[in-house]
Enzyme design. Structure first.
Site, PDB file in Angstrom:
ATOM      1  N   ARG A 104       6.546   5.801   7.634  1.00  0.00           N
ATOM      2  CA  ARG A 104       6.154   6.025   9.020  1.00  0.00           C
ATOM      3  C   ARG A 104       5.464   4.785   9.596  1.00  0.00           C
ATOM      4  O   ARG A 104       5.779   4.337  10.696  1.00  0.00           O
ATOM      5  CB  ARG A 104       5.225   7.240   9.071  1.00  0.00           C
ATOM      6  CG  ARG A 104       4.879   7.663  10.465  1.00  0.00           C
ATOM      7  CD  ARG A 104       3.818   8.744  10.432  1.00  0.00           C
ATOM      8  NE  ARG A 104       3.285   8.945  11.765  1.00  0.00           N
ATOM      9  CZ  ARG A 104       3.633   9.964  12.546  1.00  0.00           C
ATOM     10  NH1 ARG A 104       4.479  10.863  12.119  1.00  0.00           N
ATOM     11  NH2 ARG A 104       3.121  10.077  13.747  1.00  0.00           N
ATOM     12  N   ASP A 127     -11.345   9.497   7.729  1.00  0.00           N
ATOM     13  CA  ASP A 127     -11.043   8.365   8.600  1.00  0.00           C
ATOM     14  C   ASP A 127     -11.790   7.169   8.042  1.00  0.00           C
ATOM     15  O   ASP A 127     -13.024   7.103   8.112  1.00  0.00           O
ATOM     16  CB  ASP A 127     -11.421   8.624  10.053  1.00  0.00           C
ATOM     17  CG  ASP A 127     -10.788   7.565  10.949  1.00  0.00           C
ATOM     18  OD1 ASP A 127     -10.750   6.388  10.531  1.00  0.00           O
ATOM     19  OD2 ASP A 127     -10.308   7.907  12.041  1.00  0.00           O
ATOM     20  N   TYR A 184       4.905  -9.426  11.816  1.00  0.00           N
ATOM     21  CA  TYR A 184       3.806  -8.689  11.179  1.00  0.00           C
ATOM     22  C   TYR A 184       2.509  -9.208  11.788  1.00  0.00           C
ATOM     23  O   TYR A 184       1.799 -10.002  11.195  1.00  0.00           O
ATOM     24  CB  TYR A 184       3.849  -8.899   9.671  1.00  0.00           C
ATOM     25  CG  TYR A 184       3.044  -7.912   8.849  1.00  0.00           C
ATOM     26  CD1 TYR A 184       3.480  -6.596   8.667  1.00  0.00           C
ATOM     27  CD2 TYR A 184       1.858  -8.288   8.220  1.00  0.00           C
ATOM     28  CE1 TYR A 184       2.763  -5.703   7.894  1.00  0.00           C
ATOM     29  CE2 TYR A 184       1.137  -7.395   7.438  1.00  0.00           C
ATOM     30  CZ  TYR A 184       1.598  -6.105   7.288  1.00  0.00           C
ATOM     31  OH  TYR A 184       0.879  -5.218   6.514  1.00  0.00           O
ATOM     32  N   TYR A 232       0.991  -6.821   1.265  1.00  0.00           N
ATOM     33  CA  TYR A 232       2.295  -7.286   1.716  1.00  0.00           C
ATOM     34  C   TYR A 232       2.291  -8.807   1.757  1.00  0.00           C
ATOM     35  O   TYR A 232       1.290  -9.425   2.091  1.00  0.00           O
ATOM     36  CB  TYR A 232       2.606  -6.687   3.097  1.00  0.00           C
ATOM     37  CG  TYR A 232       3.990  -6.991   3.615  1.00  0.00           C
ATOM     38  CD1 TYR A 232       5.102  -6.806   2.804  1.00  0.00           C
ATOM     39  CD2 TYR A 232       4.173  -7.462   4.909  1.00  0.00           C
ATOM     40  CE1 TYR A 232       6.374  -7.090   3.271  1.00  0.00           C
ATOM     41  CE2 TYR A 232       5.443  -7.737   5.388  1.00  0.00           C
ATOM     42  CZ  TYR A 232       6.543  -7.557   4.567  1.00  0.00           C
ATOM     43  OH  TYR A 232       7.796  -7.841   5.031  1.00  0.00           O
TER      44      TYR A 232
END
Ligand code: NAD
Length: 286
Positions: free
Chosen positions: A223, A73, A182, A172
């Site tokens: 996803r 994580d 976004y 991006y």
């Protein structure tokens, strides 16, 4: 000896991380991956049950081998940083050593060193909210999971990366141009990631002879992208407006990553490399 790559942010066979792993494997690299703790069980059991076998096929017909899957994580650097509710969460309690420092220590014990670090992860809990409606916590969470996670991973991995090694992250274009939808501070997080790519290229280049680049990728139905909610529109927009009118495949991004990680790119560092069918070069829609 072949190169060893650690790819952070693989939890299924649909995202950029998986495609990058495949391209690196096809080029002869050994693949180890880091999988977000809450997604670990399903990823490992799917792997074991052969659910990904079709997408493991490499150009030479062999199957990509993943030498080891580590729980991780990337919003926690060491156990002291982990809040009680996460520690006691069933999914987290079932795994161990998944903070960044512990993860790198485990990789060091298991393998000694790596050559390539790939950061293919992002998370913004408020990504569907406009920036103007984003909370401080949501904004900071986006930066923590999507930007500092790379600083943290590189910081810890750099000590076990062989000179001449390379790291790659995914960004991006919303970092530099307005992409409505976004939100949640994700555009800010990508801007930080790109700026950090330059500063870290200098620091890791001077100190460790490690290259640092980021790929600004076009839209992919992963996803994570489906969770944002506008991915089909982005794919249609790119098809209509980009210089190359074809759907971008994850493999094209994987191949660019394999190039950037290879000695063929030995003079490229601190760069934002667009792998987006050229959409970034357009000034207006057509
Ligand atoms: P993905 O869902 O395959 O990958 C995101 C991964 O991040 C998932 O595996 C998720 O489990 C992991 N993750 C989330 N929070 C984490 C945490 N705290 N610690 C560890 N792992 C965590 O989706 P993707 O779209 O392939 O995303 C990979 C990268 O590509 C991201 O940086 C994303 O912003 C970037 N990207 C995606 C697109 C796109 O259209 N899909 C476009 C440009 C850039």
């Amino acid at each position: 000896r072949g190169k060893r790559a650690f790819i952070a942010g693989v939890a299924d066979d649909n995202g950029y991380g998986w495609a990058i792993a495949k391209s690196l494997a096809a080029a002869g690299a050994e693949i180890i991956v880091g999988t977000w703790v809450p997604a670990l069980n399903i990823f490992e059991s799917s792997l074991r049950r052969g659910k990904f076998d079709e997408s493991r096929v490499l150009p030479d017909g062999s199957l990509m081998e993943i030498t080891k899957v580590y729980p991780m994580d990337a919003v926690y650097d060491s156990p002291d940083d982990v809040p009680e509710d996460v520690k006691s969460n069933k999914r987290y309690a079932g795994s161990s050593k998944w903070t960044v420092k512990e993860l790198v220590e485990s990789v060091k014990q298991d393998f000694g060193s790596i050559d390539i670090l790939v950061h293919s992860l992002a998370n913004g809990p408020e990504v569907t909210k406009p920036l103007l409606e984003t909370s401080r916590n949501g904004y900071l969470a986006a930066i923590s999971a999507s930007s500092y996670s790379f600083v943290s991973l590189l910081k810890e991995f750099v000590s076990i990366m062989n000179p001449g090694g390379a790291s790659i992250s995914l960004t991006y274009i919303a970092s530099e141009r307005i992409i409505p939808g976004y939100g949640g501070g994700m555009s800010s997080a990508k801007a930080a990631l790109e700026s950090d790519t330059r500063v870290l290229a200098f620091e890791a280049g001077r100190k460790h002879k490690i290259r640092v680049n980021t790929i600004s990728a076009g839209p992919l139905r992963s996803r994570a992208a489906k969770a944002i909610g506008f991915i089909d529109m982005m794919i249609d927009y790119s098809l209509a407006n980009a210089p190359l009118q074809k759907e971008l495949s994850a493999e094209e991004v994987g191949n660019a990553a394999a190039f950037l990680a290879s000695p063929l790119a030995s003079a490229i560092t601190g760069a934002v490399v667009y792998v987006d069918n050229g959409l970034n070069a357009m000034g207006v829609g057509v």
